[in-house]
Design an enzyme around this catalytic site. Sequence first.
Site, PDB file in Angstrom:
ATOM      1  N   PHE A   1      -4.801   0.301  -8.554  1.00 46.99           N
ATOM      2  CA  PHE A   1      -4.536   0.300  -6.828  1.00 46.99           C
ATOM      3  C   PHE A   1      -3.546  -0.879  -6.467  1.00 46.99           C
ATOM      4  O   PHE A   1      -4.628  -2.307  -7.006  1.00 46.99           O
ATOM      5  CB  PHE A   1      -5.693   0.166  -6.059  1.00 46.99           C
ATOM      6  CG  PHE A   1      -5.398   0.538  -4.616  1.00 46.99           C
ATOM      7  CD1 PHE A   1      -4.701   1.719  -4.502  1.00 46.99           C
ATOM      8  CD2 PHE A   1      -6.085  -0.927  -4.458  1.00 46.99           C
ATOM      9  CE1 PHE A   1      -4.618   2.135  -2.554  1.00 46.99           C
ATOM     10  CE2 PHE A   1      -6.183  -0.442  -2.712  1.00 46.99           C
ATOM     11  CZ  PHE A   1      -5.113   0.531  -2.244  1.00 46.99           C
TER      12      PHE A   1
ATOM     13  N   ASP B   1     -15.724  -4.668  14.262  1.00 45.81           N
ATOM     14  CA  ASP B   1     -14.839  -6.185  12.618  1.00 45.81           C
ATOM     15  C   ASP B   1     -13.875  -6.526  12.644  1.00 45.81           C
ATOM     16  O   ASP B   1     -13.093  -7.643  13.232  1.00 45.81           O
ATOM     17  CB  ASP B   1     -14.584  -5.152  11.293  1.00 45.81           C
ATOM     18  CG  ASP B   1     -14.252  -4.462  11.457  1.00 45.81           C
ATOM     19  OD1 ASP B   1     -13.908  -3.868  11.764  1.00 45.81           O
ATOM     20  OD2 ASP B   1     -14.232  -3.443  10.642  1.00 45.81           O
TER      21      ASP B   1
ATOM     22  N   ASP C   1     -20.022   3.866  14.257  1.00 43.03           N
ATOM     23  CA  ASP C   1     -19.157   4.050  13.230  1.00 43.03           C
ATOM     24  C   ASP C   1     -19.300   4.662  12.473  1.00 43.03           C
ATOM     25  O   ASP C   1     -19.829   4.804  11.901  1.00 43.03           O
ATOM     26  CB  ASP C   1     -18.488   2.691  12.967  1.00 43.03           C
ATOM     27  CG  ASP C   1     -17.555   1.785  14.172  1.00 43.03           C
ATOM     28  OD1 ASP C   1     -16.529   2.340  14.782  1.00 43.03           O
ATOM     29  OD2 ASP C   1     -17.635   0.781  13.326  1.00 43.03           O
TER      30      ASP C   1
ATOM     31  N   SER D   1      -2.054   4.048  -7.525  1.00 41.64           N
ATOM     32  CA  SER D   1      -2.512   4.120  -7.785  1.00 41.64           C
ATOM     33  C   SER D   1      -1.855   4.980  -8.720  1.00 41.64           C
ATOM     34  O   SER D   1      -1.248   6.398  -8.812  1.00 41.64           O
ATOM     35  CB  SER D   1      -3.526   3.521  -8.183  1.00 41.64           C
ATOM     36  OG  SER D   1      -4.569   5.097  -7.731  1.00 41.64           O
TER      37      SER D   1
ATOM     38  N   ALA E   1      -2.958  -3.746  -2.716  1.00 41.90           N
ATOM     39  CA  ALA E   1      -2.807  -4.796  -1.507  1.00 41.90           C
ATOM     40  C   ALA E   1      -1.970  -3.612  -0.920  1.00 41.90           C
ATOM     41  O   ALA E   1      -1.035  -3.312  -0.172  1.00 41.90           O
ATOM     42  CB  ALA E   1      -3.468  -5.942  -1.226  1.00 41.90           C
TER      43      ALA E   1
ATOM     44  N   ASP F   1      -9.651   4.792 -12.127  1.00 45.39           N
ATOM     45  CA  ASP F   1      -9.467   4.313 -10.730  1.00 45.39           C
ATOM     46  C   ASP F   1     -11.058   4.827 -10.700  1.00 45.39           C
ATOM     47  O   ASP F   1     -12.054   6.192 -11.045  1.00 45.39           O
ATOM     48  CB  ASP F   1      -8.954   5.583  -9.976  1.00 45.39           C
ATOM     49  CG  ASP F   1      -9.260   5.197  -8.107  1.00 45.39           C
ATOM     50  OD1 ASP F   1      -9.488   4.444  -8.333  1.00 45.39           O
ATOM     51  OD2 ASP F   1      -8.444   6.050  -7.703  1.00 45.39           O
TER      52      ASP F   1
END
EC number: 7.2.2.6
Lengths: 566, 675
Positions: B369, B511, B305, B376, B371, B342
Amino acid sequence: MTVQGWMFIILFIALIAAIARPMGAFLFALYDGRPMPLLGPVERGFYRIGGVDPARDQSWRGYAIALLLFNLFGVALLYAVLRLQGVLPFNPQGFGAVSSDLAFNTAISFVTNTNWQSYGGETTLSHFSQMFALTVQNFLSAGTGIAVAFALIRGFARRDTKGIGNFWADMTRATLYLLLPLSIILTIVYIALGVPQTFAASVDATTLEGAKQTLALGPVASQLAIKMLGTNGGGFFNVNSAHPFENPTALTNFIQMLSIFAIGAGLTWTFGKAVGNTRQGWAILGTMLLLFTVGVAITYWAEAGGNPLITHLGVSDTLGNMEGKDVRFGIVASTLFAVVTTAASCGAVIAMHDSFMPLGSLMPLFNMHLGELIIGGVGAGLYGMLLYCLLAVFVAGLMVGRTPEYVGKKIEAREVKLAVLAIASLPLAILGLTALASVTDAGLAGRLNMGPHGFTEILYAFTSAAANNGSAFGGLTANTPFYNGLLALGMFIGRFFVIIPVLAIAGSLAAKRHTPEGAGSFPTTGALWIGLLTAIILIVGGLTFLPALALGPGADQAALMAGFVQ
Amino acid sequence: MAQQAQSLFSRDLVIAAIKGSCVKLDPRTLVRNPVMFTTAVVATLSTALWFGTIAGSEPGKGLFQGQLVLWLWLTVLFGNFAEALAEGRGKAQAASLRATKAELMAKRMLGVGETYEIIPAGQLSVEEIVLVETGDLIPADGEVVWGVASVNEAAITGESAPVIREAGGDRSAVTAGTRVISDSIKVKITAGPGQGFLDRMIALVEGASRQKTPNEIALTILLVGLTIIFLIAVGTLPAFAHYAGGMIAVPVLVALFVTLIPTTISALLSAIGIAGMDRLVRFNVLAKSGRAVEAAGDVDTLLLDKTGTITIGDRQATAFITLPGISERELIEAARLASVADETPEGRSIVALAGEGAPAPAEAITIPFTAQTRVSGVDIGIRQLRKGAVDAVLRLLGDRANKDAVAALRRCTEDIARSGGTPLAVADGDRLLGAVHLKDVIKAGVRERFAELRRMGIRTVMITGDNQLTAAAIAAEAGVDDFLAEATPEQKLDLIRKEQAGGKLVAMCGDGTNDAPALAQSDVGVAMNTGTQAAREAGNMVDLDNDPTKLIEIVGLGKQLLMTRGSLTTFSIANDVAKYFAILPAIFVVLYPGLGVLNVMGLSSPDSAILSAIIFNALIIPALVPLALKGVKYRPASAGALLSRNLSIYGLGGLVAPFVGIKIIDMAVSGLGLA
């Protein structure tokens, strides 16, 4: 050893390397089923008579059953002819039936491409027996070997299939297009060079001293051609190619040696071509020739050195050990021939191996112990060597961090099992039967010499039988029910206990998919591989026989060095 | 847990292994290793004969025979010791895992409102729903069916940074023994007691559920075959000796037989396999079978990937693009302030790109930030500076955003996307300021890694959702052999099938649930531990660290396992040459004194030679245990280079070492007057 001697040996090896490619290319055409000129209708005629569809592939089981039936039929037919030769035609000397144990031994011997001869040809067999029984089997046993080699090559070359070819087609094509034409050509060459070819029994000659001598004659040239080409080795005369009629000149001798190796060397190229990389074939031939050259060097060195015991007596031995050798051939040709004939499982001889120096006789023995894989019997040499390739790849292949592969085929439990089975059958037959003979009265009775030399005689006989070589050490009286029976058993094990696993391997490999070669693949070409393969052959194939060799020629040699005869 | 490296020969482990090697003398255990079983059988036979000797006619031979018997048994015990030690190391890891597991309790939902009962985790069954709240350990493997939570999976992965687990999507799988550190979730149990991930891992590292791999089976067959060949060679000797007018004592024959059969590799074979799996576990990769580890060594094609493997997972800011009417200074300043607090790599890269500027005022309030918002920023007084994914920022602004500015933003972010980058939108209150261009950055050293893989004969294929143009650019920069752009799961599956049809073995990692078919189809499928249950079931390995780069190391570990096995086999077989030359002259010199010339090592007496060979044969096993457990040194190289290296070390070494070793032991044995 002389420079000329070595040049002779090097010339021979160079010619074998030169023959490999053209012979291999022709064999590939046969293997591939390509149409052949001229004899096509004859080939198709055979198929029609036999109801065979040459394009129909057999599974390995089908192939093996056809092969076994064909060979067992050959044994039965040969046995019948030998037992009935008294009433059959072409029997000018009026020989009677061959005894049952001898007939059985001879039948097995010729069907297994061994050509062990417990009899003297010119004093036992009629022309009919020689030509229609023995010579026919000389062709068919060689054809069988080639067929098995073809089947195994297909196993490597094909992918995702059950079929490994058609036995009847392989057999027909090998005999019709290869063995028969080449034999005819060689027969004519031999006749031109002075080998007799006649149906006359013998002629009486008056010698210069005025004595009467009976000279045995017969269809010698025709049997000689296939005897060498098919690595059969069964001579027309009792003393085989040491007989001046069976090997009249240095040239016939050289041609005979070349023809012993020709097909075996060619098959290595065929293998490489079929698996798509001729270097694979060259690597195998290279390994064979490496082992061969070392063998020749040791034997030549041992024989050219002469016998120290004779030198001690004040007799000049500058020629080397000439006992049992023909002055026409001398040391070099005799030793080269001895190594060629035992490496290739031919078994023809031009000198008495019994009379070689202990170390000189050790090499021919050792060649056979390895399992006729140095060029080897036609077909048998290639498949014998490929068994060791599988083993070497399996042992060492893991060292590059991949599950072992050989020419694109993964080597797994089944192949390993079958290869070990085939390889183990040789020590079982040779050592087992030698052990039996060396502790029984019937076995001991056959010896000419006592002590380690007598042991070597017994060991040599069973080695020659199980390796399907057929050469005789001399000395041993083998025409007894005991030896005829046990030697036949050895020949049978040495032939079919190898062929059946080999065909099973072919079947197993053919069904596998092909893994393309890459930088991560185990390299099976080049010097490293040749060295590795040689080491595995010597350790696995050779070391097993070290105890027996030490007690035979080894003890002989040790005594010689100490200055006495054991 | 996996990181705590244990010393190879820690005292506890060795003591446990010594006990274990006696327990393993049980014939039912021994018979699994045919060669060692054979050794034990002949040792038993020799012991019986020895009793006969000391009781009978030749008590003088008792000392010599007694020593042979002793060393025969030691050979068997050393083999057991190697296996026990390898298992012991696994068990030590399992014990620490089990400690975590023992105390797990579950809050099982009763199906009526929010009520639950507390029960031991072992009583849970599949399909039941449990509640896991802040501070709770997840009681069993399962799937989040409700809620979002951050979970600390350090117990499994050793990585302390928490990960998000949420209902639906590709991050719903949770593992027993991990701790919820914020929020609460409801989990549907997917594995019954003893069937969970942890249980399987424990069983695996303990070696309890270990089965012989195909390659191990094939090797065992070869070793049995060699044993049979040597049985023929040794079994026929009495007859040959009888011919020569002598006889060979049975204990001597036994000594010859045992030294010739491949005891060394047979003794170490299972230890090598267990240690190979163990190395993988220490590396935080869980293989579901030994077969998968072997397959890893055979891999021809790696599907990698792009994100996380080839490029740094978090992209780096490379440009600020202003909307019409907005000054570049304003945009840069807003982006910088919104990112000062951040700590993500993207945030830091924005600050770095913006350059020096005034620090955030004291009254600034950081908006982290989450979910949910995926945005943010910072509040300074009434100013609300925000940055985030374009859609997220637009959703935040809603109808308050200026239509023209939105259209302009769309245009410039499309340009960024087209060039292979990722846009971030920046807003000050209702006002859109512009975008930050985030770009993929190739990881340091990957180019060299891929070149290395190429030399090993392994092809690398980059898998990415990017368009052809971007993918080609990144592929060229990273030096992969091929790429699959705009990859869909179906295309991935097709690619694997195509490679396999060409006879190649394919490894990949994935995944998501949509990766499951490809993971199942591939020969080595490494599922990320954060992945869905489906993905974890489909793969044959699970990476607990969720690090797709590891695929390359996994291949290396697979190769190392096979190389260790092959090297020790070669060593073991090569040893036979010296052993023949030690024992044969000792046996034969009695029959034919001249054969003393075969005693090339100049060993002092026949008895000493035989004893030295059998001692060497026994001692070489513990001497090689460290190598068997650690594995032979592995450096990526072409097969030819690996072969010549290992062949010269283990092949030539195997030929020479016993000559030297037996000679030294012979000097000791004769010096001590043992024979």
